[in-house]
Design a protein around this motif. Structure first.
Motif, PDB file in Angstrom:
ATOM      1  N   LEU A   1      11.099   6.386   1.011  1.00  0.00           N
ATOM      2  CA  LEU A   1      10.117   7.281   0.411  1.00  0.00           C
ATOM      3  C   LEU A   1       8.862   7.406   1.258  1.00  0.00           C
ATOM      4  CD1 LEU A   1      10.449   6.161  -3.292  1.00  0.00           C
ATOM      5  CD2 LEU A   1      11.428   8.166  -2.215  1.00  0.00           C
TER       6      LEU A   1
ATOM      7  N   PHE B   1       8.207  12.060  -4.411  1.00  0.00           N
ATOM      8  CA  PHE B   1       9.056  11.669  -5.526  1.00  0.00           C
ATOM      9  C   PHE B   1       9.750  12.869  -6.169  1.00  0.00           C
ATOM     10  CE2 PHE B   1       6.643   7.712  -5.286  1.00  0.00           C
ATOM     11  CZ  PHE B   1       7.655   6.781  -5.477  1.00  0.00           C
TER      12      PHE B   1
ATOM     13  N   LYS C   1      13.605  13.185  -6.744  1.00  0.00           N
ATOM     14  CA  LYS C   1      14.103  13.439  -8.095  1.00  0.00           C
ATOM     15  C   LYS C   1      15.019  14.666  -8.100  1.00  0.00           C
ATOM     16  CE  LYS C   1      11.543  15.127 -11.587  1.00  0.00           C
ATOM     17  NZ  LYS C   1      10.519  15.184 -12.649  1.00  0.00           N
TER      18      LYS C   1
ATOM     19  N   GLU D   1       2.788   6.288  -9.172  1.00  0.00           N
ATOM     20  CA  GLU D   1       3.957   5.895  -8.388  1.00  0.00           C
ATOM     21  C   GLU D   1       4.932   5.087  -9.236  1.00  0.00           C
ATOM     22  OE1 GLU D   1       5.046   3.613  -4.221  1.00  0.00           O
ATOM     23  OE2 GLU D   1       2.955   3.970  -4.736  1.00  0.00           O
TER      24      GLU D   1
ATOM     25  N   TYR E   1       6.900   7.443 -11.475  1.00  0.00           N
ATOM     26  CA  TYR E   1       7.937   8.126 -10.701  1.00  0.00           C
ATOM     27  C   TYR E   1       9.101   7.185 -10.402  1.00  0.00           C
ATOM     28  CZ  TYR E   1       5.747  12.657  -9.685  1.00  0.00           C
ATOM     29  OH  TYR E   1       5.234  13.915  -9.767  1.00  0.00           O
ATOM     30  N   ARG E   2       8.788   5.947 -10.047  1.00  0.00           N
ATOM     31  CA  ARG E   2       9.860   4.981  -9.743  1.00  0.00           C
ATOM     32  C   ARG E   2      10.721   4.718 -10.981  1.00  0.00           C
ATOM     33  NH1 ARG E   2       9.864   2.770  -4.830  1.00  0.00           N
ATOM     34  NH2 ARG E   2       7.945   2.806  -3.629  1.00  0.00           N
TER      35      ARG E   2
END
Length: 175
Positions: A76, A101, A105, A154, A157-158
């Motif tokens: 990433l 992200f 995704k 973050e 998103y993870r």
């Protein structure tokens, strides 16, 4: 003052060392182990086990660091998704995070096959994460470059990517 002088005189009158009435070395010599057996090093099983415990603890921390995303994910990193560094130089950090992200995704969602009904309405869960991410981005308008907000965004998103990965690889048909 007189008592202090008397005390100092009494201390000065004492002998500097006291000699024992008998030879103590004979008793001590008998209690000492032989030098031949004492020179052979003994293996301390506790110390050896402690070394293995330390190795195990380091391996466990490393595994947890990778699993809990304490270490950065090289996949990433900026520019790893085909985005050139020149395009990302002027963007704020939250936009870079979102760009990276969101691209990942979109890739995962495009590869996602049929999802088991056991996951329920997984799109609703994704919408909840998107709403939370939007709230963090809105807050960043008031507090730009706040590291706690960047980490929170973050992390959201993870979580979202991990969830997509989970529903992609989990087969519940055998249950």
């Amino acid at each position: 003052m007189k008592t202090e002088d008397q005390l100092d005189q009494a201390i000065a009158g004492l002998r500097q060392d006291i000699q024992p009435k008998r030879d103590l070395w004979a008793d001590l010599e008998q209690r000492l182990p032989d030098r031949e057996t004492a020179s052979a090093p003994k293996r301390n099983r506790f110390a050896e086990g402690g070394r293995w415990a330390a190795v195990f603890a380091i391996a466990l921390v490393g595994t947890l660091a990778l699993r809990l995303d304490w270490l950065p994910d090289p996949g990433l990193a900026p520019g790893s998704n085909g985005v050139q560094m020149a395009e990302t130089e002027g963007l704020p950090p939250e936009a870079l995070i979102a760009q990276q992200f969101e691209a990942e995704k979109a890739r995962q969602l495009s590869e996602l096959g049929e999802v088991s009904d056991d996951f329920g309405d997984w799109r609703y869960q994704m919408a909840v994460w998107d709403q939370a991410i939007g709230q963090v981005q809105q807050t960043m308008n008031y507090y730009p470059d706040d590291p706690a907000l960047l980490n929170q965004m973050e992390g959201l998103y993870r979580q979202q990517l991990d969830y997509i990965q989970l529903i992609a690889v989990t087969d519940t048909s055998g249950y």
